[in-house]
Design a protein around this motif. Sequence first.
Motif, PDB file in Angstrom:
ATOM      1  N   ALA A  22       0.831  -1.202   0.000  1.00 11.93           N
ATOM      2  CA  ALA A  22       0.000   0.000   0.000  1.00 11.93           C
ATOM      3  C   ALA A  22       0.867   1.255   0.000  1.00 11.93           C
ATOM      4  O   ALA A  22       0.557   2.239  -0.682  1.00 11.93           O
ATOM      5  N   ASP A  23       1.960   1.241   0.759  1.00  9.57           N
ATOM      6  CA  ASP A  23       2.871   2.386   0.793  1.00  9.57           C
ATOM      7  C   ASP A  23       3.453   2.636  -0.589  1.00  9.57           C
ATOM      8  O   ASP A  23       3.531   3.769  -1.055  1.00  9.57           O
ATOM      9  N   PHE A  24       3.848   1.582  -1.279  1.00  6.12           N
ATOM     10  CA  PHE A  24       4.384   1.702  -2.629  1.00  6.12           C
ATOM     11  C   PHE A  24       3.331   2.254  -3.595  1.00  6.12           C
ATOM     12  O   PHE A  24       3.595   3.156  -4.380  1.00  6.12           O
ATOM     13  N   LEU A  25       2.106   1.749  -3.504  1.00  5.15           N
ATOM     14  CA  LEU A  25       1.024   2.218  -4.374  1.00  5.15           C
ATOM     15  C   LEU A  25       0.674   3.675  -4.104  1.00  5.15           C
ATOM     16  O   LEU A  25       0.412   4.446  -5.030  1.00  5.15           O
ATOM     17  N   LYS A  26       0.667   4.064  -2.825  1.00  7.18           N
ATOM     18  CA  LYS A  26       0.322   5.428  -2.429  1.00  7.18           C
ATOM     19  C   LYS A  26       1.246   6.442  -3.098  1.00  7.18           C
ATOM     20  O   LYS A  26       0.810   7.520  -3.494  1.00  7.18           O
ATOM     21  N   SER A  27       2.507   6.097  -3.242  1.00  2.56           N
ATOM     22  CA  SER A  27       3.480   7.027  -3.813  1.00  2.56           C
ATOM     23  C   SER A  27       3.663   6.834  -5.317  1.00  2.56           C
ATOM     24  O   SER A  27       4.553   7.443  -5.896  1.00  2.56           O
ATOM     25  N   PRO A  84      -1.938  11.073   3.809  1.00  2.00           N
ATOM     26  CA  PRO A  84      -1.174  10.039   3.113  1.00  2.00           C
ATOM     27  C   PRO A  84      -0.885  10.434   1.661  1.00  2.00           C
ATOM     28  O   PRO A  84      -1.791  10.813   0.912  1.00  2.00           O
ATOM     29  N   GLY A  85       0.391  10.419   1.290  1.00  2.00           N
ATOM     30  CA  GLY A  85       0.783  10.733  -0.077  1.00  2.00           C
ATOM     31  C   GLY A  85       1.029  12.202  -0.350  1.00  2.00           C
ATOM     32  O   GLY A  85       1.376  12.569  -1.468  1.00  2.00           O
TER      33      GLY A  85
END
Length: 110
Positions: A22-27, A84-85
């Motif tokens: 999710a962290d990778f997708l968010k950025s 977030p992001g």
Amino acid sequence: MIDLNDMPIADGYEVTGRLCQADFLKSAGTCPFPYCDRLSPHAQTDHTISYPEGPTALGNLSCPDTGHHRVKTHSDWRLRQPFPGIYVWKDPFGDISVVDGRGTHRHADR
């Protein structure tokens, strides 16, 4: 399926599994440092507010490349993540940049 709006907070320091994805997708898979567009499929995961003061949660994580992770950790660059992001950087001279999914935006006021 990963729902970025429904990610649990991890119990400890380690970022694993769905939270890491999710962290990778968010950025969008890019380093969140100002003006950096380096893809970061092998980036490091970093707490915006250091653990344990800050939680291991999506709104407190980013995935910078190794060099920019070191800059944030060992220099006078400061980072906030109000949402977030959305990354708000303050450089050593006091200038502010906001980094989001559209790129880097300089802030007029210090």
